[in-house]
Design a protein around this motif. Structure first.
Motif, short mmCIF file in Angstrom:
data_model
loop_
_atom_site.label_atom_id
_atom_site.label_comp_id
_atom_site.label_asym_id
_atom_site.label_seq_id
_atom_site.Cartn_x
_atom_site.Cartn_y
_atom_site.Cartn_z
N HIS A 129 0.76 -1.25 -0.06
CA HIS A 129 -0.04 0.01 -0.02
C HIS A 129 0.78 1.30 0.14
CE1 HIS A 129 -3.59 2.18 1.99
NE2 HIS A 129 -3.10 2.95 1.15
N PHE A 130 0.59 1.95 -0.85
CA PHE A 130 1.55 3.41 -0.97
C PHE A 130 0.55 4.33 -0.51
CE2 PHE A 130 3.97 0.92 -4.03
CZ PHE A 130 5.14 0.99 -3.90
N GLU A 131 0.72 4.85 0.52
CA GLU A 131 -0.03 5.94 1.09
C GLU A 131 0.57 7.14 0.69
OE1 GLU A 131 -2.57 7.38 5.21
OE2 GLU A 131 -0.88 5.91 5.25
N PHE A 159 3.77 1.29 -9.94
CA PHE A 159 2.81 0.92 -9.18
C PHE A 159 2.29 -0.31 -10.15
CE2 PHE A 159 1.71 5.38 -7.60
CZ PHE A 159 2.49 5.24 -6.62
N VAL A 169 -2.94 2.24 -3.90
CA VAL A 169 -2.40 3.59 -3.90
C VAL A 169 -3.22 4.62 -3.30
CG1 VAL A 169 -1.46 5.35 -5.35
CG2 VAL A 169 -0.87 3.01 -5.82
N VAL A 191 -7.31 1.95 -6.21
CA VAL A 191 -7.18 3.20 -5.75
C VAL A 191 -8.22 3.61 -4.89
CG1 VAL A 191 -6.48 5.50 -6.87
CG2 VAL A 191 -6.32 3.56 -8.36
#
Length: 383
Positions: A129-131, A159, A169, A191
């Motif tokens: 998870h890219f926060e 991604f 993301v 997303v």
């Protein structure tokens, strides 16, 4: 050789069944049947659960750290292994290690670590998870302002590189081009909207092109107002998206959380920990961007009181959803397993106890709700 888990109060993802036995072979659920004390002994292991609840392992889609490790600081297979260890004792069997806003180089290193962990079959790691970092400056929370920026030229490639498992993301919809959201969605990225000051209309446009979820609803976004529903209103109003909730009593008043449960379509709320390094660790403080964050009575905050993630684990989140929100226990368990599995499009593999599913399981006491054992792909640990 198979293993047998007998005398369980089984929650299979839909209903409770007393006196059940679950057979596990080759990391999968192979058979479920009523308990029989005269079973043949040709099992590698027989575990008598003595009436404890056996449920699908918890799936946490927002985990910044655990076991004394922050993912931002230890972007390695070893670091990820420690994060899993920190959370597994509280029933989490699938984690989405979460990278808080950082430089693009750090994002690449984090992706490489996730790829290596998946190749090494590190138990519990199924994606990332890219926060951030494509978030609102106004609603950044503890995310470092110097790293907030427009979409990097190589972001789409990073991604969607294909070796990261499931990818989440979190973006502020008003800060990224709609074609970016659309491209990510078309390539299977989940997303989510978060750390955003977007209007209801802006979120609606993002939903139209592929936005699927809302990161820690209510937190780091404007409140729901009578003439401006904002991000919160958009998340509650949309029947097809998922909302993550941090049910720790600090990020969200329990009354507000009860309202969310009543307002949002059933099956679309996921319990998340938003956990920091302190979960599963002896030390109840850690560093983020060079600042010390303390966990006191389950609340993680900067020296000035700003919330900075949580000290919450998923078993505690289930317990609080059940006891404080009045959610039926089976529904609380679904909010921690089946619904996040559906969000990740992995509900044909995890989130239920049924033949053919991965043997990702948690056993806990009916009364004290303390985790006693977990299994990830059939590999068991006592806690």
């Amino acid at each position: 050789m198979a293993i047998l888990l007998k005398n369980a109060t089984l929650f299979d993802g839909e209903r409770f069944l007393n006196g059940q036995s679950v057979e596990v072979a080759n990391g999968k659920i192979s058979r479920i049947f009523a308990a029989d004390n005269n079973l043949a002994s040709d099992y590698e292991q027989i575990v008598d659960l003595s009436g404890q609840i056996l449920a699908p392992g918890f799936i946490d889609v927002q985990v910044n750290g655990g076991g004394g490790v922050m993912f931002n600081d230890q972007r390695t297979v070893e670091g990820l292994t420690e994060i899993v260890r920190g959370h597994r004792q509280y029933g989490s069997t699938t984690l989405m290690p979460t990278l808080i806003t950082d430089s693009f180089e750090v994002m690449r290193e984090a992706a490489d670590a996730i790829s290596a962990a998946i190749k090494a079959d590190v138990p519990g790691v199924r994606g990332v998870h890219f926060e951030g970092p494509y978030l609102s400056l106004k609603r950044r929370g503890v995310h470092a302002p110097e790293f907030l920026r427009d979409v990097d030229d190589e972001a789409l490639d990073l991604f969607t590189r294909g070796d990261l498992g499931e990818v989440i993301v979190t973006v502020a919809p008003e800060c990224v081009p709609k074609p970016f959201i659309a491209s990510l969605s078309e390539k299977g990225v989940h997303v989510c909207a978060g750390h955003s000051a977007a209007t209801y209309e802006q979120v609606g446009e993002a939903l139209d092109v592929g936005l699927r979820g809302f990161t820690h609803l209510f937190n780091a976004m404007p409140p729901l107002a009578n003439r401006e529903p904002s991000v919160v209103g958009a998340g509650l109003d949309d029947p097809n998206s998922w909302c993550g909730l941090i049910v720790d009593g600090y990020h969200l008043h329990f009354a507000s959380a009860r309202i969310v449960v009543r307002a949002k379509k059933q099956g679309k709320i996921m319990l998340v920990s938003d956990a920091m390094a302190t979960v599963g660790a002896k030390e109840k403080h850690f560093n983020l961007y060079g600042e010390t964050i303390h966990a006191v009575d389950g609340r993680c905050a900067l020296e000035d009181g700003t919330l900075a993630g949580s000290d919450l684990d998923m078993m505690r989140a289930v317990e609080l959803a059940h006891k404080e929100l009045g959610v039926e226990l089976g529904e609380a368990l679904r909010m921690a397993s089946l619904y996040p599995a559906q969000f990740l499009r992995l509900d044909d593999q995890i989130g239920r106890i049924a033949p053919g599913y991965d043997a990702d399981l948690v056993a806990f006491g009916k009364d004290d709700m303390k985790v006693t054992r977990t299994w990830i792909k059939g590999q068991g640990e006592s806690h």
